[in-house]
Design a protein around this motif. Structure first.
Motif, PDB file in Angstrom:
ATOM      1  N   UNK A 274       0.851  -1.187   0.000  1.00 18.77           N
ATOM      2  CA  UNK A 274       0.000   0.000   0.000  1.00 18.77           C
ATOM      3  C   UNK A 274       0.890   1.243   0.000  1.00 18.77           C
TER       4      UNK A 274
ATOM      5  N   UNK B 123       0.617   5.440   0.936  1.00 14.48           N
ATOM      6  CA  UNK B 123      -0.184   6.494   1.572  1.00 14.48           C
ATOM      7  C   UNK B 123       0.594   7.806   1.552  1.00 14.48           C
TER       8      UNK B 123
ATOM      9  N   UNK C 241      -4.352  13.096   8.384  1.00 14.28           N
ATOM     10  CA  UNK C 241      -4.423  11.647   8.371  1.00 14.28           C
ATOM     11  C   UNK C 241      -3.737  11.099   7.135  1.00 14.28           C
ATOM     12  N   UNK C 242      -3.827   9.810   6.994  1.00 15.32           N
ATOM     13  CA  UNK C 242      -3.192   9.165   5.846  1.00 15.32           C
ATOM     14  C   UNK C 242      -4.183   9.068   4.694  1.00 15.32           C
TER      15      UNK C 242
ATOM     16  N   UNK D 196      -6.966  -7.248   3.883  1.00 13.99           N
ATOM     17  CA  UNK D 196      -7.807  -7.432   5.060  1.00 13.99           C
ATOM     18  C   UNK D 196      -7.080  -8.009   6.264  1.00 13.99           C
TER      19      UNK D 196
ATOM     20  N   UNK E 271     -14.219   6.235   5.099  1.00 13.15           N
ATOM     21  CA  UNK E 271     -13.223   6.733   6.033  1.00 13.15           C
ATOM     22  C   UNK E 271     -13.764   6.856   7.447  1.00 13.15           C
TER      23      UNK E 271
ATOM     24  N   UNK F  16      -9.233  -1.643  12.383  1.00 12.06           N
ATOM     25  CA  UNK F  16      -7.931  -1.734  13.044  1.00 12.06           C
ATOM     26  C   UNK F  16      -7.608  -0.411  13.731  1.00 12.06           C
TER      27      UNK F  16
ATOM     28  N   UNK G  46      -4.181   1.862  14.953  1.00  7.63           N
ATOM     29  CA  UNK G  46      -2.739   2.030  14.796  1.00  7.63           C
ATOM     30  C   UNK G  46      -2.288   3.207  15.661  1.00  7.63           C
TER      31      UNK G  46
ATOM     32  N   UNK H 293      -4.929   6.117  15.182  1.00  5.50           N
ATOM     33  CA  UNK H 293      -5.776   6.103  13.995  1.00  5.50           C
ATOM     34  C   UNK H 293      -6.601   4.826  13.958  1.00  5.50           C
TER      35      UNK H 293
ATOM     36  N   UNK I 200     -11.541  -1.655   6.480  1.00  8.76           N
ATOM     37  CA  UNK I 200     -11.587  -2.220   5.143  1.00  8.76           C
ATOM     38  C   UNK I 200     -12.946  -2.873   4.962  1.00  8.76           C
TER      39      UNK I 200
ATOM     40  N   UNK J  94      -7.287  -0.252   2.793  1.00  8.29           N
ATOM     41  CA  UNK J  94      -7.342   0.056   4.222  1.00  8.29           C
ATOM     42  C   UNK J  94      -7.383   1.572   4.313  1.00  8.29           C
ATOM     43  N   UNK J  95      -8.494   2.099   4.791  1.00  5.65           N
ATOM     44  CA  UNK J  95      -8.711   3.539   4.805  1.00  5.65           C
ATOM     45  C   UNK J  95      -8.607   4.047   6.236  1.00  5.65           C
ATOM     46  N   UNK J  96      -7.814   5.077   6.412  1.00  6.15           N
ATOM     47  CA  UNK J  96      -7.546   5.642   7.729  1.00  6.15           C
ATOM     48  C   UNK J  96      -8.353   6.910   7.981  1.00  6.15           C
ATOM     49  N   UNK J  97      -8.656   7.127   9.254  1.00  2.00           N
ATOM     50  CA  UNK J  97      -9.223   8.385   9.689  1.00  2.00           C
ATOM     51  C   UNK J  97      -8.117   9.393   9.929  1.00  2.00           C
ATOM     52  N   UNK J  98      -8.486  10.561  10.473  1.00  2.00           N
ATOM     53  CA  UNK J  98      -7.506  11.624  10.666  1.00  2.00           C
ATOM     54  C   UNK J  98      -6.799  11.529  12.007  1.00  2.00           C
TER      55      UNK J  98
END
Lengths: 112, 111
Positions: free
Chosen positions: A33, A35, A42-43, A98, B3, B33, B35, B88, B92, B99-103
């Motif tokens: 991935x 980013x 954020x990412x 996943x 997100x 998840x 992190x 964070x 998914x 895999x999408x992350x928040x802020x």
């Protein structure tokens, strides 16, 4: 140490230039991935590859491209760089989709 | 959007207190998840909870997931100075490997 290696750690370049960021995933991981993280943000998901093939795409600019090679390492190419492209670029790998992702330490790109 | 959105954006607590961070998301998920990121460094995976799970523990971490409310919480008990970091959540979806992350939530542990 996550096992994910990103090079270079730091990169300073001028607007309009092109750079290549490199990522070596954890041994055995097939998924990579990319980013982008801007200051205090954020990412942002850019793109994902799985075993050499593009699997998912995020809000990646047309000036950006990536690929994953047969040895599973990946490169992110950024061209016609703008000041706003200055950011931390992270690569992460996972065994497959996943599951938990392991992150590299990032490449800090500064465009001047 | 998929997100996740963490709440609060920033949190300061005294060492030894418990810290709770929340994550809300909008679409159905497969996994969620959490992190941790120390300033300017790579993210470190803390815990993964699947959509059919409601609670998970790992050391001083406790994660809950409420799929009906599309929300998750991360509890860090007996906080330490070393817990100072950004946290964070990431999601998914089924058959979608993104895999999408928040802020993130910036957590500061005061001595």
């Amino acid at each position: 140490d996550s096992g994910v290696t990103q090079t270079p750690k730091h990169l300073i370049t001028a607007t309009g230039q092109r750079v290549t960021l490199r990522c070596s995933p954890r041994s055995g991981d097939l998924s990579v991935y990319w980013y982008q993280q801007s200051l205090d943000q954020g990412l942002q998901f850019l793109i994902q590859y799985y075993n050499g093939e593009e699997r998912a795409k995020g809000n990646i600019l047309e000036r950006f491209s990536a690929q994953q090679f047969p040895d599973l390492h990946s490169e992110l190419n950024l061209s016609s760089l703008e000041l706003g492209d200055s950011a931390l670029y992270f690569c992460a790998s996972s065994s497959h989709g996943n599951t938990e992702a392991f992150f590299g330490q990032g490449t800090r790109l500064t465009v001047v | 959007s998929q997100q996740g959105e963490e709440d609060p954006q920033a949190l300061s607590i005294q060492e030894g207190e418990n810290a709770t961070m929340n994550c809300s998301y909008k679409t159905s998920i497969n996994n969620l998840q959490w992190y941790r990121q120390n300033s300017g460094r790579g993210l470190v995976h803390l815990i993964l909870i699947r959509s059919n799970e409601r609670e998970k523990h790992s050391g001083r971490l406790r994660v809950t997931l409420d799929t009906s409310k599309k929300s998750s919480s991360l509890l860090i008990t007996a906080s330490r100075a070393a817990d100072t970091a950004s946290y964070f959540c990431a999601t998914d979806r089924y058959r979608d490997d993104k895999i999408i992350f928040g802020k993130g939530t910036r957590l500061h542990i005061l001595p």
